[in-house]
Write a protein that holds these residues in place. Structure first.
Motif, PDB file in Angstrom:
ATOM      1  N   MET A 151       0.835  -1.211   0.000  1.00 61.48           N
ATOM      2  CA  MET A 151       0.000   0.000   0.000  1.00 61.48           C
ATOM      3  C   MET A 151       0.868   1.259   0.000  1.00 61.48           C
ATOM      4  O   MET A 151       1.245   1.783   1.050  1.00 61.48           O
ATOM      5  CB  MET A 151      -0.945  -0.030   1.197  1.00 61.48           C
ATOM      6  CG  MET A 151      -1.893  -1.213   1.171  1.00 61.48           C
ATOM      7  SD  MET A 151      -2.973  -1.256   2.624  1.00 61.48           S
ATOM      8  CE  MET A 151      -3.795  -2.840   2.374  1.00 61.48           C
ATOM      9  N   VAL A 152       1.181   1.745  -1.198  1.00 61.53           N
ATOM     10  CA  VAL A 152       2.058   2.902  -1.361  1.00 61.53           C
ATOM     11  C   VAL A 152       1.392   4.183  -0.863  1.00 61.53           C
ATOM     12  O   VAL A 152       2.004   4.964  -0.128  1.00 61.53           O
ATOM     13  CB  VAL A 152       2.471   3.057  -2.840  1.00 61.53           C
ATOM     14  CG1 VAL A 152       3.287   4.339  -3.041  1.00 61.53           C
ATOM     15  CG2 VAL A 152       3.273   1.842  -3.289  1.00 61.53           C
ATOM     16  N   SER A 209       6.830   8.858  -6.299  1.00 62.69           N
ATOM     17  CA  SER A 209       7.561   9.213  -7.516  1.00 62.69           C
ATOM     18  C   SER A 209       6.671   9.069  -8.745  1.00 62.69           C
ATOM     19  O   SER A 209       5.541   8.567  -8.673  1.00 62.69           O
ATOM     20  CB  SER A 209       8.799   8.318  -7.668  1.00 62.69           C
ATOM     21  OG  SER A 209       8.402   6.977  -7.957  1.00 62.69           O
ATOM     22  N   GLU A 210       7.184   9.512  -9.880  1.00 61.22           N
ATOM     23  CA  GLU A 210       6.442   9.408 -11.128  1.00 61.22           C
ATOM     24  C   GLU A 210       6.170   7.960 -11.509  1.00 61.22           C
ATOM     25  O   GLU A 210       5.219   7.678 -12.249  1.00 61.22           O
ATOM     26  CB  GLU A 210       7.215  10.115 -12.244  1.00 61.22           C
ATOM     27  CG  GLU A 210       7.359  11.625 -12.039  1.00 61.22           C
ATOM     28  CD  GLU A 210       8.151  12.274 -13.151  1.00 61.22           C
ATOM     29  OE1 GLU A 210       8.647  11.533 -14.029  1.00 61.22           O
ATOM     30  OE2 GLU A 210       8.271  13.514 -13.143  1.00 61.22           O
ATOM     31  N   LYS A 211       6.984   7.056 -11.016  1.00 60.87           N
ATOM     32  CA  LYS A 211       6.802   5.637 -11.300  1.00 60.87           C
ATOM     33  C   LYS A 211       5.869   4.962 -10.300  1.00 60.87           C
ATOM     34  O   LYS A 211       5.691   3.744 -10.345  1.00 60.87           O
ATOM     35  CB  LYS A 211       8.165   4.926 -11.310  1.00 60.87           C
ATOM     36  CG  LYS A 211       9.100   5.409 -12.411  1.00 60.87           C
ATOM     37  CD  LYS A 211      10.402   4.624 -12.390  1.00 60.87           C
ATOM     38  CE  LYS A 211      11.326   5.084 -13.516  1.00 60.87           C
ATOM     39  NZ  LYS A 211      12.623   4.326 -13.511  1.00 60.87           N
TER      40      LYS A 211
END
Length: 525
Positions: free
Chosen positions: A376-377, A446-448
């Motif tokens: 769970m980011v 981050s973008e990723k």
């Protein structure tokens, strides 16, 4: 986090006037009246930097802003470029270098770490911690840290933490909130979380569940004793050392009498736990709770039953005092932040639902497993964001062993006391950008779609350098287990009109608690 291994100072510049001798009280009154006289004739100053008066120093300005101490400190550091020298009255020994400059923090906590220990003053004020890891310096600290690192890093202990956290959430927290929701009454969510983390910490340290998290909200003597001890510690910072030491020696004054009674209760509880474990456990077997692990492997330099017991007592008290309040405070501010940012809550809920779709039908819908929580980011980012804005330990204290010069150009004399404002770091435009005051978990992603790393001297909720918190993963395991289960199952509505503001304390509690009404979500079981 600060709660489980932060070996930083639990310090606040709060000033209580309850138990001071008459001369001290009269001096403070005169200073306050003098400041009011100045304000009356010269008007409101255009700067937040206090005037450095002869004899009185900057103390009148501190008194005038005491009611908004946290905000004033943030404004002061912002105006002065993140580093400021505070000068108090000559008779109070209240001279400090206050900073939140990341370059200074990197220097103090990492580059020149040996020059900035806790110091004797800190150990004296926190005498109830004995010779434990969080107030020790030098070789004693290194030995204890190595031992703690070995225990906390074991896979068996990490599994123990995950299982204990899941079980306490499932069998303690959720049933209590279910009952509160059924009754339709308001509840102090901060009190609930402090009880939860007290039970969790006691179980990890002693292997005993005090059952403090119950619908009848019982008073637990050990928990009450720790609260009394922390109140006495805070008051010790507000009066000249000779005064509180005299009261401690003669057991006079309300705070020192409470400290003595709290000390007896804490020692009694720990002695009973140690005696029970020695009676019933096989020392040749591997145990999971920390006290059992220490009992099975006491350091070689601990010889004799008396020293052995003191070592165990000091170790247990340090872990309990470090672990019980900070995680509870962090959860409270996390849910308060979600109540003000429903979009962030919706994103966490969608993340939880995605995890559940991948789960076998036989899984338990009420709680989430450690492996699931690790995926769970956004939940992790939201917790980091709450910790950035509301670090559980708002101030760190260091004492210089020798003279030095900080990267900001500030000269440090031998014996100088340095206050590091963790609360201000997260609110500086130059550190976190113009939106630093906003709750925005996306700044950690981050973008990723991965978690973004920030250096510890910029984000210090888990300290920095050699004394970085050993219990960081323990704290996140506990916070995620509670946060995920509560967000998925309940919708929390803050009670309208209830004031929420930081308490002037050694821990960043909410002054009036966090009153909420709890509603079951339609989609939850």
């Amino acid at each position: 986090m600060a709660g489980h291994g932060n070996e930083g100072c639990l310090f606040s510049m709060g000033l209580g006037l309850r138990e001071v001798y008459p001369e001290f009280l009269i001096s403070l009154l005169c200073l306050a009246l003098f400041y009011c006289y100045y304000r009356f004739f010269f008007g409101t100053p255009t700067t937040v930097v206090p005037v450095n008066w002869p004899l009185a120093g900057m103390f009148p300005g501190l008194l005038a802003n005491f009611h908004r101490l946290h905000d004033w400190g943030n404004e002061l550091l912002r105006e002065t470029g993140c580093t400021f020298s505070f000068r108090g009255p000559w008779f109070l020994d209240l001279n400090y270098i206050v900073t939140c400059d990341p370059a200074n923090l990197q220097h103090i906590f990492n580059v020149n770490f040996q020059n900035y220990p806790k110091g004797d003053e800190f150990a004296n004020i926190f005498d109830i911690l004995g010779d434990g890891i969080f107030i020790s310096d030098g070789e004693r600290w290194r030995r204890q840290r190595a031992k703690a690192h070995a225990l906390v890093g074991q896979r068996s202990f990490r599994s123990f933490v995950a299982a204990a956290s899941r079980d306490k959430v499932e069998k303690g927290l959720l049933p209590l909130l279910d009952e509160v929701a059924r009754r339709g009454s308001a509840v102090d969510l901060q009190d609930v979380f402090l009880r939860l983390t007290f039970d969790m910490t006691a179980y990890l340290v002693f292997g005993v569940d005090p059952c403090c998290l119950s619908i009848d909200f019982p008073t637990v003597p050990f928990a009450r004793a720790m609260d009394d001890a922390m109140e006495a510690v805070l008051l010790r910072y507000t009066v000249p050392p000779a005064w509180w030491k005299w009261k401690r020696r003669h057991r006079v004054g309300e705070s020192e009498r409470k400290m003595a009674a709290a000390w007896r209760e804490i020692d009694r509880f720990i002695a009973e736990c140690v005696a029970e474990k020695r009676k019933n456990s096989d020392r040749t077997q591997t145990s999971t709770d920390l006290l059992s692990s220490y009992m099975n492997d006491v350091d070689d330099d601990q010889q004799g039953a008396e020293i052995d017991h003191k070592f165990l007592r000091d170790t247990a008290v340090n872990y309990m005092l470090a672990g019980r309040d900070t995680t509870g405070a962090a959860l409270s501010w996390f849910f308060w932040s979600l109540s003000k940012n429903p979009t962030a809550e919706d994103k966490i809920l969608e993340e939880l639902k995605t995890i559940l779709k991948e789960r076998p039908s036989s899984g338990r819908p009420a709680v989430f497993e450690a492996e699931e929580l690790g995926k769970m980011v956004y939940l992790h980012a939201a917790l980091l964001e709450a910790l950035r804005l509301f670090p559980p330990v708002p101030i760190e204290q260091k004492e210089a062993v020798g003279p030095d010069v900080l990267p900001s150009g500030q000269k440090v004399e031998r014996g100088a006391k340095i206050l590091v404002s963790l609360l201000a770091i997260g609110r500086m435009d130059g550190v976190w950008g113009e939106d630093c005051g906003e709750f925005r978990p996306e700044r950690w992603i981050s973008e990723k779609g991965r978690l973004r790393h920030e250096p510890s001297y910029k984000f210090m909720s888990f300290n920095s350098g050699p004394r970085t918190c050993l219990g960081k993963e323990v704290a996140f395991t506990q916070m995620k287990a509670a946060a995920a289960a509560v967000v998925y199952r309940f919708r929390l509505e803050a009670v309208e009109g209830h004031p929420v503001e930081p308490k002037l304390s050694i821990i960043l509690h909410m002054k009036n608690g966090f009153k909420v009404r709890i509603k079951r979500r339609c989609a939850s079981p």
